[in-house]
Write a protein that holds these residues in place. Structure first.
Motif, PDB file in Angstrom:
ATOM      1  N   VAL A  40       0.843  -1.000   0.223  1.00  0.00           N
ATOM      2  CA  VAL A  40      -0.065  -0.258  -0.090  1.00  0.00           C
ATOM      3  C   VAL A  40       1.136   1.676  -0.147  1.00  0.00           C
ATOM      4  O   VAL A  40       2.011   1.312   0.969  1.00  0.00           O
ATOM      5  N   SER A  41       0.408   2.381  -0.811  1.00  0.00           N
ATOM      6  CA  SER A  41       1.069   3.521  -1.115  1.00  0.00           C
ATOM      7  C   SER A  41       0.806   4.718  -1.229  1.00  0.00           C
ATOM      8  O   SER A  41      -1.337   4.231  -1.745  1.00  0.00           O
ATOM      9  N   ASP A  42       0.810   6.214  -1.119  1.00  0.00           N
ATOM     10  CA  ASP A  42       0.095   7.661  -1.102  1.00  0.00           C
ATOM     11  C   ASP A  42       0.923   8.080  -1.841  1.00  0.00           C
ATOM     12  O   ASP A  42       0.515   8.767  -1.603  1.00  0.00           O
ATOM     13  N   ARG A  43       0.988   7.242  -2.872  1.00  0.00           N
ATOM     14  CA  ARG A  43       2.040   8.475  -3.908  1.00  0.00           C
ATOM     15  C   ARG A  43       0.966   8.652  -4.696  1.00  0.00           C
ATOM     16  O   ARG A  43       1.404  10.058  -5.365  1.00  0.00           O
ATOM     17  N   THR A  44      -0.256   9.097  -4.749  1.00  0.00           N
ATOM     18  CA  THR A  44      -0.859   9.737  -5.486  1.00  0.00           C
ATOM     19  C   THR A  44      -2.236  10.521  -4.538  1.00  0.00           C
ATOM     20  O   THR A  44      -2.537  11.366  -5.232  1.00  0.00           O
ATOM     21  N   GLY A  45      -1.803  10.473  -3.096  1.00  0.00           N
ATOM     22  CA  GLY A  45      -2.391  10.775  -2.379  1.00  0.00           C
ATOM     23  C   GLY A  45      -3.095  10.552  -1.257  1.00  0.00           C
ATOM     24  O   GLY A  45      -4.275  10.895  -0.489  1.00  0.00           O
ATOM     25  N   TRP A  46      -3.629   8.532  -2.050  1.00  0.00           N
ATOM     26  CA  TRP A  46      -4.690   8.492  -1.640  1.00  0.00           C
ATOM     27  C   TRP A  46      -3.348   6.852  -1.082  1.00  0.00           C
ATOM     28  O   TRP A  46      -2.692   6.568  -1.809  1.00  0.00           O
ATOM     29  N   TRP A  47      -3.913   6.185  -0.004  1.00  0.00           N
ATOM     30  CA  TRP A  47      -3.525   5.056   0.746  1.00  0.00           C
ATOM     31  C   TRP A  47      -3.860   3.752  -0.914  1.00  0.00           C
ATOM     32  O   TRP A  47      -5.249   3.259  -0.243  1.00  0.00           O
ATOM     33  N   ASN A  48      -3.613   3.991  -1.514  1.00  0.00           N
ATOM     34  CA  ASN A  48      -3.725   2.747  -2.463  1.00  0.00           C
ATOM     35  C   ASN A  48      -3.046   1.555  -2.571  1.00  0.00           C
ATOM     36  O   ASN A  48      -1.730   1.523  -2.042  1.00  0.00           O
ATOM     37  N   LEU A  49      -2.889   0.072  -3.462  1.00  0.00           N
ATOM     38  CA  LEU A  49      -2.575  -0.673  -3.580  1.00  0.00           C
ATOM     39  C   LEU A  49      -1.826  -1.293  -4.839  1.00  0.00           C
ATOM     40  O   LEU A  49      -1.946  -0.793  -6.174  1.00  0.00           O
ATOM     41  N   TYR A  50      -0.460  -1.320  -4.946  1.00  0.00           N
ATOM     42  CA  TYR A  50       0.092  -1.417  -5.882  1.00  0.00           C
ATOM     43  C   TYR A  50       1.075  -2.724  -5.852  1.00  0.00           C
ATOM     44  O   TYR A  50       0.764  -3.292  -4.902  1.00  0.00           O
ATOM     45  N   ARG A  51       1.827  -3.628  -7.382  1.00  0.00           N
ATOM     46  CA  ARG A  51       2.644  -5.010  -7.236  1.00  0.00           C
ATOM     47  C   ARG A  51       3.849  -4.382  -7.479  1.00  0.00           C
ATOM     48  O   ARG A  51       3.933  -3.125  -8.791  1.00  0.00           O
ATOM     49  N   TRP A  52       5.086  -5.098  -7.420  1.00  0.00           N
ATOM     50  CA  TRP A  52       6.254  -5.323  -7.397  1.00  0.00           C
ATOM     51  C   TRP A  52       6.566  -6.424  -8.323  1.00  0.00           C
ATOM     52  O   TRP A  52       6.570  -7.190  -7.554  1.00  0.00           O
ATOM     53  N   THR A  53       7.778  -6.415  -9.280  1.00  0.00           N
ATOM     54  CA  THR A  53       8.172  -7.236  -9.171  1.00  0.00           C
ATOM     55  C   THR A  53       9.368  -6.342  -9.857  1.00  0.00           C
ATOM     56  O   THR A  53      10.304  -5.110 -10.719  1.00  0.00           O
ATOM     57  N   PRO A  54      10.710  -7.262  -9.796  1.00  0.00           N
ATOM     58  CA  PRO A  54      11.738  -6.896 -10.165  1.00  0.00           C
ATOM     59  C   PRO A  54      11.956  -6.589 -12.058  1.00  0.00           C
ATOM     60  O   PRO A  54      13.020  -5.883 -12.153  1.00  0.00           O
ATOM     61  N   SER A  55      11.474  -7.255 -12.533  1.00  0.00           N
ATOM     62  CA  SER A  55      11.146  -7.089 -14.304  1.00  0.00           C
ATOM     63  C   SER A  55      10.508  -5.664 -14.293  1.00  0.00           C
ATOM     64  O   SER A  55      10.566  -4.780 -15.029  1.00  0.00           O
ATOM     65  N   ASP A  56       9.300  -5.635 -13.647  1.00  0.00           N
ATOM     66  CA  ASP A  56       8.178  -4.328 -14.442  1.00  0.00           C
ATOM     67  C   ASP A  56       8.305  -3.564 -13.676  1.00  0.00           C
ATOM     68  O   ASP A  56       8.045  -2.391 -13.940  1.00  0.00           O
ATOM     69  N   GLY A  57       8.821  -3.162 -12.655  1.00  0.00           N
ATOM     70  CA  GLY A  57       8.702  -2.132 -11.682  1.00  0.00           C
ATOM     71  C   GLY A  57       7.455  -2.486 -11.141  1.00  0.00           C
ATOM     72  O   GLY A  57       7.376  -3.171 -10.583  1.00  0.00           O
ATOM     73  N   ILE A  58       7.156  -0.996 -10.512  1.00  0.00           N
ATOM     74  CA  ILE A  58       5.359  -0.631 -10.005  1.00  0.00           C
ATOM     75  C   ILE A  58       4.457  -0.897 -10.205  1.00  0.00           C
ATOM     76  O   ILE A  58       5.235   0.199 -11.621  1.00  0.00           O
ATOM     77  N   GLU A  59       3.518  -1.694 -10.463  1.00  0.00           N
ATOM     78  CA  GLU A  59       2.208  -1.207 -11.422  1.00  0.00           C
ATOM     79  C   GLU A  59       1.015  -0.852  -9.865  1.00  0.00           C
ATOM     80  O   GLU A  59       0.684  -1.509  -9.347  1.00  0.00           O
ATOM     81  N   PRO A  60       0.300  -0.088 -10.883  1.00  0.00           N
ATOM     82  CA  PRO A  60      -0.687   0.066  -9.562  1.00  0.00           C
ATOM     83  C   PRO A  60      -1.598  -1.058  -9.828  1.00  0.00           C
ATOM     84  O   PRO A  60      -2.129  -2.011 -10.983  1.00  0.00           O
ATOM     85  N   VAL A  61      -2.837  -1.787  -8.483  1.00  0.00           N
ATOM     86  CA  VAL A  61      -3.229  -2.213  -9.235  1.00  0.00           C
ATOM     87  C   VAL A  61      -4.768  -1.632  -8.573  1.00  0.00           C
ATOM     88  O   VAL A  61      -5.890  -2.279  -9.450  1.00  0.00           O
ATOM     89  N   VAL A  62      -4.621  -0.955  -7.400  1.00  0.00           N
ATOM     90  CA  VAL A  62      -6.392  -0.478  -6.907  1.00  0.00           C
ATOM     91  C   VAL A  62      -6.104   0.991  -6.961  1.00  0.00           C
ATOM     92  O   VAL A  62      -4.769   1.704  -6.149  1.00  0.00           O
TER      93      VAL A  62
END
Length: 675
Positions: A253-275
């Protein structure tokens, strides 16, 4: 059969007889927050006021039977960060937990009749090694967890070390295990989690003066090579709740958009938004172990989300569609899932206390059933006694006096047998939540109903700085504690009075911890609209708190007030203890004598100063209580004592049938009608 409506009698507000007594508030009451799933079994923690506030672990077997797991005298509660959380974990019917008395880590094999045994040594300082937020390795052989170490001869918060350690889960032969330090250096750490193959570890860390809702960092270490990768976080980003998935991806969970939302990370693809949506999946990390989402085997994601002050459950389908689930919850404290994708939550509604529920999903975004596993208690009262919270938005100003909107939950008086005298309006209790980065939740709080069923109106203010409304709203309090929060509490009271809903001459304010500080700061204003206040273990001297409080919050005021000592003038100007000359309104102060978060001398200073000035003041001190009251007799005395205080200040009678012992209010002038 038709239930006849009870007859209605007019009595002064505040004096209405009610079945919601202090005895009912604590009778069979439990504090539910943490739940875990172990195969076909569900386990949860119950804080029990009637048992001196101890935390019991309860197991619900597959056949529906329940059993307490801890023997008498033991309590699964950790003092890490003082607020605790995540004091226990389980796998294959073996439970590991931190015992409250000595803070050592214990192992309990529920498959045998053997009592729990400690697996960590007795520290050099009593309760000096504290454990929390643990997880077993995939092979079940190792534990990683947070350890908070208080060294011998320590000089306070600066010498406390927070580390991530590893130790054997099943020492054989049984032996006391000296934990191995894996992560040291950051001021504070949380959430150590194993990758599913056991070859990597992640954790969250942060350094002073940041708090976990300000700036945190999520790190991954390859346990084979030792290579570390910073996944997310840093200045201006709060990251929490990391969870590895079977495919090797790391969700968080990260608030990088201003809201605590959900993200996914892999070494190959980096960070992708989930919700990503304008709602909070995360929550402020006062307690460890937050869990507000689960990923099911069919790729659906079930998560709690908070918007406009209300929680709910939502689901993200495999195609990315996000839909609210049709469940009645207005607060969701924890979300888990069984191996067959049944969702387990701790949740509450506006008319029920927190309970443990089993939510079985249907296809897509449908719900097949909602079943209570640990039901909320049956209060046994007429529904007319329950005041349902109403969300309100009202005008206020920011620190620069610019107009803005603030939020609150309003609870009108509710009693099917009594009403106020014709033309009269009810007194108002403005309730200020703690934190201050916390929030008031729209759930059935019997402690609130204690007041509303007697004829008080209650408004729980989610002032600027509260969680649940996005980072921008949360940041309104940065540098402005004692300004924005006070302005919003005053604005809420005045707005309700202008609407004709409450008596403008009987506005009161009450709060605990940070809410106690706001209470004192509001009463210290020369233009305060409040006729009385109740300070529960609140801060009176900001400067003293910078050196007296615990490590977790030892630099909290840097963000709320300013850097100390560079901005010492602001600390003095906003400390109620230095504004005693402005106090004129009656005050009751309630304090736990073993409080490590807000030490008792904070309360004692303000009581002594007001007593000397001649301001009406009452003081209730509770031995054996920490930060917040957990013992039944103390909860009862606090509620009844505060009611007695208002009865004396406003001159209404106490209900004779409850046998409430009046408290002493010093310096209160005698007046006709006061009792």
């Amino acid at each position: 059969m038709t239930i006849s409506e009870p007859s209605v009698t007019a009595l002064p507000y505040g004096s209405w007889p009610t079945p919601i007594t202090s005895e009912l508030v604590v009778s069979a009451a439990v504090r539910l927050r943490e739940v875990c799933v172990d195969g076909a079994e569900v386990l949860w923690a119950e804080g029990r006021p009637a048992a001196g506030g101890r935390v019991q672990l309860v197991r619900r077997a597959a056949d529906g039977s329940t059993a307490d797991l801890l023997p008498d005298g033991m309590s699964a509660r950790t003092a890490v960060h003082e607020y605790g959380g995540a004091a226990w974990w389980v796998r294959q019917r073996v439970v590991w937990f931190t015992e409250w008395t000595d803070q050592r880590l214990y192992r309990l094999d529920t498959r045998s009749l053997a009592p729990p045994t400690p697996i960590t040594p007795e520290p050099a300082v009593p309760r000096g090694d504290r454990f929390a937020d643990g997880e077993l390795s995939p092979d079940g052989e190792w534990i990683v967890c947070v350890r908070e170490h208080h060294p011998p001869g320590g000089r306070g918060a600066a010498d406390v070390r927070n580390e991530i350690v590893r130790l054997a889960a099943h020492p054989d032969p049984p032996a006391l295990v000296v934990p191995e330090v894996l992560v040291a250096g950051p001021d504070l750490v949380s959430s150590p989690r194993w990758r599913r193959d056991g070859l990597a570890l992640c954790w969250v860390s942060w350094n002073h003066p940041s708090m976990p809702w300000d700036d945190t960092v999520l790190t991954v270490r390859d346990l084979v090579t030792g290579t570390e990768t910073t996944v997310a976080g840093g200045p201006g980003e709060s990251v929490s709740q990391p969870c590895w998935q079977p495919d090797g991806s790391l969700w968080f969970v990260s608030d990088r958009t201003g809201w605590w939302n959900l993200y996914r990370w892999t070494p190959s693809d980096g960070i992708e938004p989930v919700v990503e949506l304008p709602a909070e999946i995360g929550e402020p990390g006062f307690e460890l172990g937050s869990a507000r989402y689960v990923v099911l085997s069919d790729a659906r994601v079930v998560f709690a989300r908070r918007a406009r002050g209300y929680d709910g459950l939502a689901v993200r389908l495999a195609d990315g569609t996000v839909t609210d689930l049709p469940v009645p919850f207005s607060m969701v404290a924890m979300v888990r899932a069984t191996v067959d994708d049944v969702v387990i939550v701790v949740a509450a509604t506006p008319t029920t206390e927190p309970a443990v529920y089993r939510v079985e999903l249907g296809a897509g975004a449908t719900v097949a059933s909602v079943q209570p596993l640990r039901p909320a208690r049956d209060l046994g009262v007429h529904p007319g006694y329950l005041s349902v919270p109403e969300p309100i938005d009202f005008p206020s100003v920011d620190a620069r006096e610019r107009p803005r909107t603030a939020h609150a939950l309003y609870h009108p008086p509710a009693n099917p047998r009594y009403q106020g005298p014709q033309g009269a309006r009810p007194p108002l209790l403005v309730v200020v939540h703690g934190g201050p980065t916390g929030m008031a939740m729209p759930i059935l709080d019997v402690g609130v109903q204690y007041w509303t069923s007697r004829g008080f109106a209650v408004v729980a203010v989610n002032y600027g700085g509260s969680a649940g409304y996005g980072r921008a709203y949360r940041d309104l309090l940065r540098g402005n504690w004692g300004v924005v929060d006070v302005a919003d509490c005053i604005a809420a009271a005045r707005w309700l009075a202008e609407q004709g809903r409450v008596d403008p001459d009987r506005l009161c304010i009450r709060g605990g911890s940070a809410g106690g500080y706001t209470t004192l700061a509001a009463l210290a204003r020369a233009d305060t609209p409040f006729a009385a206040g109740a300070d529960h273990y609140g801060v009176a001297d900001l400067e003293a708190l910078t050196v007296e409080t615990h490590k977790f919050e030892s630099h909290y005021l840097d963000g709320l007030i300013g850097a100390y000592p560079a901005q010492r003038d602001a600390y003095l100007a906003r400390s109620p203890i230095h504004q005693v000359s402005r106090f004129t309104r009656p005050l009751i102060v309630l304090q736990g004598m073993q409080d490590e978060v807000v030490p008792p001398n904070q309360s004692e200073k303000i009581v002594e100063a007001l007593r000397a000035k001649g301001v009406p003041v009452a003081y209730l001190a509770f031995e054996g209580e920490q930060h917040g009251f957990r013992q039944a007799e103390h909860i009862r005395r606090a509620l009844d004592g505060e009611l007695s205080f208002y009865a004396q200040v406003f001159g209404f009678p106490l209900p004779a049938e409850e046998g409430i012992e009046p408290i002493e209010v010093q310096n209160l002038p005698a007046a006709p009608g006061r009792t």
